[in-house]
Every structure is written in C-alpha cells, then in structure tokens.
Scaffold this active site. Structure first.
Site, PDB file in Angstrom:
ATOM      1  N   ARG A 188       0.790  -1.233   0.000  1.00 53.07           N
ATOM      2  CA  ARG A 188       0.000   0.000   0.000  1.00 53.07           C
ATOM      3  C   ARG A 188       0.823   1.285   0.000  1.00 53.07           C
ATOM      4  O   ARG A 188       0.369   2.304  -0.493  1.00 53.07           O
ATOM      5  CB  ARG A 188      -0.967  -0.004   1.198  1.00 53.07           C
ATOM      6  CG  ARG A 188      -2.181  -0.876   0.893  1.00 53.07           C
ATOM      7  CD  ARG A 188      -3.171  -0.830   1.994  1.00 53.07           C
ATOM      8  NE  ARG A 188      -2.566  -1.277   3.242  1.00 53.07           N
ATOM      9  CZ  ARG A 188      -3.235  -1.490   4.355  1.00 53.07           C
ATOM     10  NH1 ARG A 188      -4.529  -1.293   4.397  1.00 53.07           N
ATOM     11  NH2 ARG A 188      -2.626  -1.910   5.447  1.00 53.07           N
ATOM     12  N   HIS A 226       9.760 -24.634  13.449  1.00 54.17           N
ATOM     13  CA  HIS A 226      11.206 -24.845  13.477  1.00 54.17           C
ATOM     14  C   HIS A 226      11.617 -26.080  14.284  1.00 54.17           C
ATOM     15  O   HIS A 226      12.420 -26.892  13.845  1.00 54.17           O
ATOM     16  CB  HIS A 226      11.922 -23.616  14.036  1.00 54.17           C
ATOM     17  CG  HIS A 226      11.497 -22.329  13.399  1.00 54.17           C
ATOM     18  ND1 HIS A 226      11.228 -22.211  12.061  1.00 54.17           N
ATOM     19  CD2 HIS A 226      11.296 -21.087  13.914  1.00 54.17           C
ATOM     20  CE1 HIS A 226      10.885 -20.958  11.777  1.00 54.17           C
ATOM     21  NE2 HIS A 226      10.917 -20.259  12.892  1.00 54.17           N
TER      22      HIS A 226
END
Ligand code: BG6
Length: 485
Positions: free
Chosen positions: A43, A240
């Site tokens: 944006r 992870h």
C-alpha cells in the site's frame, strides 16, 4: 528465460531485511538467473525509484561489508514497484497490467511471494485466482511462496490449504520454514546419510535421548501484538523445532527428491505419540519471563508462554523408548540452537571413575547457530592420575573449514523456488500434522492451566521447573552457550 518475483507485502520488514538482501546477494554472486525481475506490491505509495533508493539504503545496512554500490546499481534496475491494496480487485488488475507490460516471468517462472501479514494470505490467493492474467500458466510457470505462520491451528491450516488448492496445485506451493534454509540444518542430512559410521548408531540401541534447544536472548520487544496470540508453541514449536526433529529422526529417503524427502518427514510426524490432557500436564513445561507482562501491548495477566518444553515419543522401530526433549524460549542466557544426541552408557562399568560420569556418556552436539559446527564428546584418561577420566571432544567448525561467509537461509530457499525444488519446503500434509501435534498441548494448557505457568528470570535457561522436570527423568539439559573453540 526471464523469471519474476512478485512480492506482496513489499514495504514490510521481511522484504527489507531478508528477501531483497538475499536476492541481491544472489545477484552479486552471479547465481540469480540473468533477467530476473522483482516487483513489489503493497500500500505504501513508492515510485520505482523511491523503492529502489529505500532498499539500497536498507540492504547496505543489513549486509554491511558485502554491499557493493556498483553491483547494487545494476541489481536495482531489476526492481519495480506497484502500489496497491490486495483487497481491491482493480489494484490487482493494475499489477497484472504492469507484469504484462514487463513480460514478467514470460517463458520462465513467475513467483508470487506472500510476505504480508498472515491475515492477508487468503485475500491475496483468492485475488490471484480471480485475476486470470495473474495465475494463468499459459505464459510461464507460476509458483506461490507462503511464509509462516501457515494457519494458527489445524483447523485454520486446513482451511488455508483448501483456499490455496483452489488456485494452485500442491506442486506450485512452497511453504517456507527458514530453518530449512540454514546450512547447518541441511548438514544434518549430509552428516547422517553421506557418511556410513554414524547411521548404524542412530537408533534406540545406542541413543538414550535427544535434546533440541532453540534458545533466544531477545525478548518479545515490540512484537507483542503477534506474540500474545502465538506464544512459544505456535512461534517456534509447530515449525522450526518439529522440522529439526524430523531431520534428526527420519529414515533415509530412496533419493534426494522433494516428495521422497517429505514422505519420510511425514512418517516421523505420524509416528509422534499424541498427547492426552493428562500427558500434557506431565510431559510439558510452560514458562514466562519475568517482565513479559510489562512489555508494550501485553495484557497485565497474560498467560502466554514465552518458554515451552515438551517430551515427545516417536513410536516406531528406530526410536521406541527414546524421548525427544524439545525446548525453546525468549529472554534466555544466550542465543543458541542445538541438537544433542545423547548416547547410552557403556553396558559394563570397567573403570570405577565411570560411575562419576553418569551423565557424561558420549554425546554429539549439532550446533545449528550461532556457532555452526559439531562436537563429539567422549571420555579420555587424565594423564598421570590413575584411571581418572574427563570429558573431551572432537570438534568441527564451518567457519574454519569454509572461511567464506555462510549464506543467509533465504538465498538457498529463493533459488530452490526458481529451480522448482521443494525438498526444503513444507508440504500441506506436513504442516497439518505438525499442528495436530501442537494443538492438543496448547488446548490443554488453556483448558486446565496445567502445568502451572512458571515465571523465570531473564538471562537464565528458562524456568528451574524445566531443569527439575528433566532431573525426574534422571537426565540433564546441556546448558552451555556454544563457544566452539
Ligand atoms: C521466527 C520467529 O520464525 O524465528 C521468531 O517468529 C524467532 O520469534 C525467529 O525469533 C528465530 O529465527 P532465527 O533464524 O533467528 O533462529
């Protein structure tokens, strides 16, 4: 063939800190295919030139000595920017117009990279599906890269997978877990499967237990908005830590092929024993660092766990009876990610001193970061002291063996996306299985409040309760900040 990366969320932190520096490094090293174009969409109202200038400044700050103005100037010519709002179909049409005009990815690969906040993933994917010119493969191959978190639980991950699959086939989708881009993580597979002397020991006959630690010194800082709803389980475990576990526990695939590798990882996740609410109280620890509730944006009575530990069992022939202890926390003693393979004691005590070294049987420490290497610990005779023994080690360090700087995880992953190699990306079933492991822990914590939330002092190894929890299993964490010599 020209390729194109189209980055949604182009004015955000990930793009500035990771993606563009990694693409630039690939360019500098002459690994980025010639003609690759990078188009940012978000944006903020940058012009092409403003975006280039903004990224030039940030990239030089993030990569320091490796920044070369002349090669950056050359690279910057491949950067383009289209301001727009993903919720506006017309803005996506404008993007499509720019891409057509540039012939972005025509005859090569067009990569759509979701680096936005996760709440926009659905909108972007749906908009891509709604704009025929964008997702259409008649001009070239289209791929979609999605950052973590992929959903916030099993239900939302399934929904997101469904939305994604309405527009893209699974083979076009690359779900990033940046841990898999780390050289030291990939080295686990090389270490295990390119050498013949370790794999015969890599099982319940020789291994007592495995510890996987991802400790961070940093606090939550200004990320409370996200972290309050995530906590350690969603932030570090579902992705992870479970990825590290699968690499450590998986069987050797028949070939290094994306589906064969991921099939083996999926089998590990399928073998993890599900938790009942009673198990959760016993088999997990949750903690919060003292002072967390004073962080900006954190509720005064927040129950969010900034530290979590869990004992997992992989119920298969290789690992039966070998617990995997996982832990991760913020505000800990030091930053270290490491995997400890703790071998069993010898079956017979020949030397009296061995009894004193009960918790010091052989162990292999795989240092993922910031130290990168390995240590193999073993007992040695202390000279001139009878049969007294001491733990010593053999050590391997990447930085002495390979003096070139280690690449950032994103460099490898971005190249793999272009090459169409998804071996180091999570498949839809993998992500859902991982949520299926973590969800019951979180739900049980929320429902029963057990185990109690343990408050720990920053700069420690998490709550003392976590130490005691392992002592009850007659085991001990390897709590050392990893200074490879
Ligand atoms: C991110 C988490 O996925 O991994 C962060 O959202 C965490 O909270 C980071 O700090 C750790 O990554 P690394 O590569 O620094 O270990």
């Amino acid at each position: 063939m020209p390729n194109a990366f189209i980055i949604f969320g182009a004015s955000g932190d990930l793009t500035t800190r990771k993606l563009v520096p990694a693409l630039y490094q690939l360019h500098r090293k002459k690994r980025l295919p010639a003609g690759t174009q990078i188009v940012g969409f978000s944006r903020t109202r940058f012009s092409h030139e403003q975006w280039r200038a903004h990224l030039g400044e940030s990239t030089s700050r993030f990569i320091g000595q490796y920044f070369q103005q002349s090669s950056w100037d050359e690279f910057a010519k491949s950067l383009y920017y289209q301001p727009g709002d993903v919720s506006q179909a017309a803005d996506l049409e404008s993007l499509a117009g720019l891409l057509d005009q540039m012939k972005a990815g025509a005859g090569g690969v067009r990569v759509y990279y979701l680096a936005t906040a996760p709440q926009f993933y659905e909108t972007v994917v749906t908009r891509l599906g709604g704009c025929r010119r964008l997702a259409d493969e008649s001009q070239g191959i289209c791929r979609l890269v999605i950052e973590k978190p992929f959903g916030s639980d099993l239900k939302t991950a399934r929904e997101l997978n469904e939305i994604v699959h309405r527009v893209f086939n699974e083979h076009q989708v690359y779900r990033i877990d940046h841990y898999l881009g780390k050289e030291t993580v990939q080295n686990i597979l090389v270490f295990r499967f390119a050498n013949s002397i370790f794999e015969p020991l890599w099982n319940r006959n020789y291994i007592d237990h495995v510890q996987i630690t991802a400790a961070e010194e940093v606090t939550v800082g200004r990320r409370a908005g996200y972290y309050e709803t995530a906590g350690a389980l969603r932030d570090m475990f579902q992705n992870h830590l479970l990825q590290l576990l699968t690499f450590t526990a998986m069987e050797v695939p028949a070939r290094f092929d994306a589906d064969l590798v991921r099939n083996e990882k999926v089998k590990v996740l399928q073998s993890i024993r599900p938790f009942s609410p009673e198990d959760v109280a016993e088999a997990t620890v949750r903690g919060q660092y003292a002072g967390y509730r004073n962080e900006e944006g954190v509720a005064a009575d927040s129950q969010t766990a900034t530290f979590a530990a869990a004992k997992l069992h992989v119920d298969n022939w290789r690992w039966q009876g070998v617990p995997f202890y996982l832990r991760s926390g913020k505000a800990m003693s030091c930053r270290t990610t490491q995997i400890v393979i703790q071998f069993r004691q010898p079956p017979h005590v020949l030397f009296p001193d061995l009894a004193r070294h009960k918790n010091e049987a052989n162990r292999l420490v795989i240092h993922i970061q910031p130290a990168e290497g390995m240590q193999l610990h073993f007992l040695t005779k202390v000279p001139d002291a009878g049969m007294k023994m001491r733990l010593t080690d053999l050590e391997f360090r990447f930085d002495t063996e390979f003096p070139e700087a280690m690449p950032d995880a994103y460099e490898r992953l971005l190249l793999d996306v272009l090459a169409g190699d998804a071996s180091l990306f999570a498949r839809s079933d993998e992500v859902e299985l991982a949520w299926g492991i973590v969800d019951p822990i979180r739900m049980s914590w929320e429902r029963t409040g057990l185990p109690d939330l343990a408050i720990y002092e920053p700069e420690a190894w998490g709550p003392i309760e976590c130490q005691k929890w392992l002592w009850e299993d007659h085991r001990e964490w390897l709590d050392v900040c990893p200074v490879l010599k």
